[in-house]
Scaffold this motif. Structure first.
Motif, mmCIF file in Angstrom:
data_model
loop_
_atom_site.group_PDB
_atom_site.id
_atom_site.type_symbol
_atom_site.label_atom_id
_atom_site.label_comp_id
_atom_site.label_asym_id
_atom_site.label_seq_id
_atom_site.Cartn_x
_atom_site.Cartn_y
_atom_site.Cartn_z
ATOM 1 N N SER A 204 42.629 36.726 14.962
ATOM 2 C CA SER A 204 43.515 35.919 16.066
ATOM 3 C C SER A 204 43.028 34.240 15.932
ATOM 4 O O SER A 204 41.916 33.988 15.485
ATOM 5 N N LYS A 206 41.713 31.284 17.774
ATOM 6 C CA LYS A 206 41.315 31.131 19.013
ATOM 7 C C LYS A 206 41.533 29.556 19.591
ATOM 8 O O LYS A 206 41.247 28.793 18.994
ATOM 9 N N ARG A 244 39.622 35.096 28.886
ATOM 10 C CA ARG A 244 40.203 35.391 27.582
ATOM 11 C C ARG A 244 41.605 36.034 27.707
ATOM 12 O O ARG A 244 41.546 36.974 28.721
ATOM 13 N N GLU A 246 45.226 37.290 25.194
ATOM 14 C CA GLU A 246 45.760 37.144 23.783
ATOM 15 C C GLU A 246 47.346 37.250 24.089
ATOM 16 O O GLU A 246 47.798 38.035 24.747
ATOM 17 N N GLU A 255 44.509 33.585 20.855
ATOM 18 C CA GLU A 255 43.488 34.132 22.022
ATOM 19 C C GLU A 255 43.150 32.648 22.747
ATOM 20 O O GLU A 255 42.367 31.906 22.128
#
Length: 468
Positions: A204, A206, A244, A246, A255
């Motif tokens: 992912s 970030k 967090r 996603e 994310e």
């Protein structure tokens, strides 16, 4: 990515829920302190790619609208959970609040496990003291988030419930509920009963939201996630943990990390705020791209420039996000000030947003993916040396102490962030202005939008000169 089931940790304040989440995740995700009420947002962690564990704030009577908002989030977590874990301090007798929490959890008709935390302590009470809460003994686990006692058995039991879809543990599941308060620790669980699923999915991207307190990080976080996960309030310092979420964007997993607001080091309070600042700085290191949020209604400060410097020093991509644009009539003068005060970041894009109206919010995804592509960009050595030759012809390198440095060739050695090594003679005496000029020449053809690029200058001498 399949939807993972949710396991919620509920209970009164200071029962050890945050420590338990950290123990499950094998890393410090939630802030842990002796001060009650440390956790305010629902902090989540993916456990062995099998379920999502949520650490909720401690349940208590709401004293004001702000506290009621926190309690509403806990209720939402319970509603969304597939398994509810009521966490108690086993060294304290259960009170009326514990009974009420247990009653609410059982009323949900979902699997409820009773976790008697801190069972490694000598003053831990016997399991029989908690039977009147209405949770069966075979649903009770004596654990210690500090030592890891009982964690392996608890994780196995959760996996069994989620796999079978049962409302309680099947017969024969060992949960050590009947053991006394001082039975030996089981140690930290390294893996579940079966091997975790293969993690072949693309890593992912970030994206961390960074900024001073009350600039609208949590509002933007909620708008990006399209759900009320982080707590939004006009009070400063609402967010303490790194939250967090996603999101899928054009087939890529993004994310989003919502961090605590950073104040000047001298103004940070001892204790929780110090921990939050460290957690935010760690989020910068963890992320690929940082969004530096600046409030359009307030003048930006030296701290904003300092935060930008920390992001660049860490080699991260950067987007300057101007928030609350709906509250100002004209943003042109603000953009002029940003261009002047952030002239050391000419490559950083500026995004004008409003979480209240949704203006340009999704544009952040597009910018982030564009920056990620540039961070992975590789330039052919022949192209780089063509640029180097043009730079030398256009501006002959100047040195110190009447020397004439001679750059010979340049290569790219790394990405994320892009890194270039220039080879030559007497390059340690090369003036800083020519180094900056070389960077401008490279960016004219390869802009590297939103990402810093770094240079190393290496002297290549003959063996005879090097020995001398």
């Amino acid at each position: 990515m399949k939807k993972l089931p949710i396991v919620a940790l509920i209970g009164q304040t200071n029962a050890g829920k945050s420590s338990l989440l950290n123990r499950f995740a094998h890393k410090n995700i939630a802030i842990v302190a002796r001060e009650e009420g440390t956790t305010r947002d629902n902090v989540m962690a993916r456990i062995d790619n099998r379920f999502i564990l949520i650490d909720t704030a401690g349940l208590k009577d709401p004293e004001d609208d702000f506290e009621a908002n926190i309690q509403d989030q806990i209720a939402d977590a319970i509603d969304a959970a597939d398994v509810i874990c009521l966490t108690l301090d086993s060294s304290k007798y259960p009170d009326d609040k514990d009974k009420q929490i247990a009653k609410s959890a059982l009323k949900s008709k979902k699997p409820v496990l009773l976790l008697l935390n801190k069972s490694d302590l000598g003053e831990a009470l016997d399991t029989s003291e908690f039977l009147h809460l209405g949770i069966k003994p075979d649903q009770t686990f004596r654990i210690s988030a500090t030592t890891g006692q009982g964690i392996k058995e608890l994780k196995t039991a959760i996996n069994v419930i989620l796999k079978t879809g049962a409302s309680s543990l099947p017969d024969g599941t060992d949960n050590q509920a009947g053991a006394g308060p001082n039975h030996g620790p089981s140690g930290l669980d390294s893996e579940s009963a079966t091997a975790p699923e293969s993690r072949l999915s693309r890593p992912s991207l970030k994206i961390a939201l960074i900024g001073r307190p009350n600039v609208g990080k949590s509002s933007l976080f909620n708008s990006l996630g399209q759900k009320q996960q982080a707590l939004v309030s006009s009070r400063q310092g609402t967010t303490r943990d790194v939250n967090r979420v996603e999101i899928k964007f054009h087939g890529q997993t993004l994310e989003i990390l919502d961090t605590a607001g950073l104040r000047k080091p001298g103004k940070r309070e001892v204790g929780i705020e110090k921990f939050s600042a460290l957690r935010t700085l760690a989020a910068i290191e963890e992320s690929d791209i940082c969004c530096l949020l600046i409030d359009a209604t307030e003048p930006h400060s030296k701290l904003d420039q300092s935060l930008a410097g920390q992001i660049i020093d860490a080699g991260k991509g950067i987007i300057i996000v101007l928030t609350k644009a709906d509250l100002v009539d004209d943003t042109d003068h603000i953009l002029d000030e940003l261009e002047r005060d952030f002239n050391f970041l000419p490559y950083a894009p500026v995004l004008i947003t409003s979480s209240a109206t949704g203006h340009n919010v999704t544009k952040l995804f597009e910018l982030a993916t564009e920056i990620d592509e540039t961070r992975h960009q590789e330039i052919k050595t022949s192209e780089l040396n063509k640029i180097l030759t043009e730079a030398i012809v256009e501006h002959i390198p100047a040195g110190l102490k009447n020397t004439r440095p001679k750059p010979k060739y340049i290569v790219q050695t790394d990405t994320c962030p892009p890194w270039f090594v220039v080879h030559g003679r007497d390059l340690q005496l090369l003036h800083w202005s020519w180094k900056r000029f070389l960077e401008r020449k490279i960016r004219e053809k390869y802009p590297f939008v939103g990402t810093p690029i770094f240079f190393s200058f290496r002297d290549d001498q003959s063996p005879k000169s090097r020995n001398k």
